[in-house]
Design an enzyme around this catalytic site. Structure first.
Site, PDB file in Angstrom:
ATOM      1  N   ASP A  73       0.789  -0.755   0.259  1.00 36.74           N
ATOM      2  CA  ASP A  73       0.305  -0.094  -0.359  1.00 36.74           C
ATOM      3  C   ASP A  73       0.872   1.022   0.236  1.00 36.74           C
ATOM      4  O   ASP A  73       1.690   1.483   1.183  1.00 36.74           O
ATOM      5  CB  ASP A  73      -1.093  -0.208   1.510  1.00 36.74           C
ATOM      6  CG  ASP A  73      -1.913   1.370   1.414  1.00 36.74           C
ATOM      7  OD1 ASP A  73      -1.807   1.837   0.629  1.00 36.74           O
ATOM      8  OD2 ASP A  73      -2.909   1.189   1.855  1.00 36.74           O
ATOM      9  N   VAL A  74       0.826   1.979  -1.059  1.00 35.02           N
ATOM     10  CA  VAL A  74       1.836   3.239  -1.563  1.00 35.02           C
ATOM     11  C   VAL A  74       1.171   4.599  -0.185  1.00 35.02           C
ATOM     12  O   VAL A  74       1.749   5.462   0.103  1.00 35.02           O
ATOM     13  CB  VAL A  74       1.621   3.706  -2.763  1.00 35.02           C
ATOM     14  CG1 VAL A  74       2.457   2.502  -3.400  1.00 35.02           C
ATOM     15  CG2 VAL A  74       0.449   3.904  -3.486  1.00 35.02           C
ATOM     16  N   ASN A  79       4.286   5.787  -9.838  1.00 32.21           N
ATOM     17  CA  ASN A  79       3.269   5.544 -11.104  1.00 32.21           C
ATOM     18  C   ASN A  79       1.354   5.138 -10.262  1.00 32.21           C
ATOM     19  O   ASN A  79       0.484   5.288 -11.427  1.00 32.21           O
ATOM     20  CB  ASN A  79       3.308   4.662 -12.573  1.00 32.21           C
ATOM     21  CG  ASN A  79       2.226   4.512 -13.150  1.00 32.21           C
ATOM     22  OD1 ASN A  79       1.683   5.763 -13.888  1.00 32.21           O
ATOM     23  ND2 ASN A  79       2.201   3.593 -13.782  1.00 32.21           N
ATOM     24  N   THR A 113      -6.288   2.195 -20.540  1.00 33.54           N
ATOM     25  CA  THR A 113      -5.668   1.230 -19.086  1.00 33.54           C
ATOM     26  C   THR A 113      -7.148   0.519 -18.543  1.00 33.54           C
ATOM     27  O   THR A 113      -7.991   1.662 -18.411  1.00 33.54           O
ATOM     28  CB  THR A 113      -5.645   2.218 -18.249  1.00 33.54           C
ATOM     29  OG1 THR A 113      -5.804   2.923 -17.260  1.00 33.54           O
ATOM     30  CG2 THR A 113      -3.863   2.356 -18.773  1.00 33.54           C
ATOM     31  N   TYR A 155      -8.579  15.725  -7.941  1.00 37.07           N
ATOM     32  CA  TYR A 155      -7.893  15.328  -8.197  1.00 37.07           C
ATOM     33  C   TYR A 155      -6.826  16.570  -9.025  1.00 37.07           C
ATOM     34  O   TYR A 155      -4.838  15.674  -9.358  1.00 37.07           O
ATOM     35  CB  TYR A 155      -8.453  14.102 -10.144  1.00 37.07           C
ATOM     36  CG  TYR A 155      -7.262  13.144 -10.739  1.00 37.07           C
ATOM     37  CD1 TYR A 155      -7.099  12.341 -10.770  1.00 37.07           C
ATOM     38  CD2 TYR A 155      -6.929  14.092 -12.520  1.00 37.07           C
ATOM     39  CE1 TYR A 155      -5.667  11.486 -11.377  1.00 37.07           C
ATOM     40  CE2 TYR A 155      -5.828  13.200 -12.425  1.00 37.07           C
ATOM     41  CZ  TYR A 155      -5.805  12.177 -12.024  1.00 37.07           C
ATOM     42  OH  TYR A 155      -5.427  11.520 -13.491  1.00 37.07           O
ATOM     43  N   LYS A 189      -2.293  16.436  -9.366  1.00 35.79           N
ATOM     44  CA  LYS A 189      -1.311  16.459 -10.715  1.00 35.79           C
ATOM     45  C   LYS A 189      -0.517  17.453 -10.319  1.00 35.79           C
ATOM     46  O   LYS A 189       0.652  17.672 -10.983  1.00 35.79           O
ATOM     47  CB  LYS A 189      -2.038  15.728 -11.805  1.00 35.79           C
ATOM     48  CG  LYS A 189      -2.946  14.689 -11.653  1.00 35.79           C
ATOM     49  CD  LYS A 189      -1.718  13.201 -11.253  1.00 35.79           C
ATOM     50  CE  LYS A 189      -2.388  11.573 -11.249  1.00 35.79           C
ATOM     51  NZ  LYS A 189      -1.118  10.562 -11.518  1.00 35.79           N
TER      52      LYS A 189
END
Length: 238
Positions: free
Chosen positions: A30-31, A57, A157, A122, A126
Site C-alpha cells: 500500500d503506497v 506511477n 488502461t 484529482y 497532479k
C-alpha cells in the site's frame, strides 16, 4: 513492480522473468503506508544491489464530482495516494539514487495543465506532482540526479475501461474520448512506457521537465464554455 490490488502480479512477474531482458520482482503493498514504501526500497536494494530509477506511477482518478459534493476526507485520501506516496517513495529511494546519479520519473496528467470539469481534487494532486518535480529537480541537481515527469492524456488502461463501463453508451463515449486527441485515438501503456524509458536512459541532459504524452489533446480550440446556452453551437468555425 508494485501493485496494491492486482491479482495477476505473480503471473506477470514470472512471464517477464522468463522472457527478459533483466528480471523483476512483484510486491503487494500500500503506497499510502510509510512502512510499506520503506520495505519496497529495502527489498529492491537487497535483490538488485542498487536503484537507478524510480517511477512513481501509483494513483487513482475518482468519479467526477463537484467541489460541493466532495468531502475534506476524500480529498485527504486522494492526496495520500496520488501525491504523498510520490514524496515518500522519492525520499526513501533518493539516498540510493544519489550514489548512482540516477533519476526519478513522476506520472502526472495533462489535466494538471489544462484542468478538468468536476475533478478539482484529482487535478490538484497532479498539479502538485508537476510542481514537486521541478522543485526536486533543483534540489537533486547537486547530486546529478535528474527528476522529470510525464503527463498523459487519455490512455486505455484497466482504469479507463472501468470508467467507460460506467456509461450507458460505452461505444459512443469511447469514440468521443478518442477524438479528444488530435491523433484520433487513446494512448497505450506501452507508449507511456517508452517515454519513461527515454527519460530514464537517453534524456541525460533533461531535468525538471513535464513531458506531455497526450496525442495532441492539448492543442486546438474546442467547445469549452460551461455557461448554459439555448443557442446551438456551430463548431465548424471554432
Amino acid at each position: 513492480m508494485i501493485c496494491v490490488y492486482y491479482s495477476g502480479g505473480e503471473e506477470l512477474e514470472a512471464s517477464l522473468n522468463q522472457t527478459g531482458p533483466g528480471s523483476c520482482k512483484f510486491l503487494v503493498l500500500d503506497v499510502t503506508k510509510d512502512d510499506d514504501l520503506k520495505t519496497l526500497v529495502a527489498v529492491t536494494v537487497k535483490q538488485f544491489g542498487h536503484i537507478d530509477c524510480l517511477i512513481n506511477n501509483a494513483g487513482w482518478h475518482p468519479p467526477l464530482k463537484s467541489i460541493d459534493e466532495t468531502t475534506a476526507e476524500e480529498f485527504q485520501s486522494l492526496l495520500n495516494l496520488n501525491l504523498i506516496s510520490c514524496f515518500l517513495a522519492s525520499k526513501y529511494a533518493l539516498p540510493h539514487l544519489r550514489r548512482r546519479q540516477g533519476n526519478i520519473i513522476n506520472v502526472a496528467s495533462l489535466v494538471a495543465s489544462i484542468g478538468q470539469k468536476d475533478s478539482v481534487t484529482y487535478v490538484a494532486t497532479k498539479g502538485a506532482i508537476v510542481s514537486m518535480t521541478k522543485a526536486m529537480a533543483v534540489d537533486e541537481s547537486r547530486y546529478q540526479v535528474r527528476v522529470n515527469c510525464i503527463s498523459p492524456s487519455n490512455v486505455m488502461t484497466p482504469m479507463m475501461e472501468e470508467c467507460l463501463e460506467q456509461h450507458e453508451d460505452v461505444a459512443n463515449v469511447k469514440e468521443t474520448t478518442e477524438k479528444y486527441q488530435l491523433i484520433g485515438r487513446m494512448g497505450t501503456p506501452a507508449e507511456c512506457g517508452l517515454v519513461a524509458l527515454f527519460l530514464a536512459a537517453d534524456a541525460t541532459f533533461t531535468t525538471g521537465v513535464d513531458l506531455l504524452v497526450a496525442g495532441g489533446a492539448e492543442l486546438n480550440y474546442g467547445v469549452k464554455s460551461q455557461i448554459p446556452s439555448e443557442k446551438p453551437i456551430n463548431t465548424n468555425h471554432i
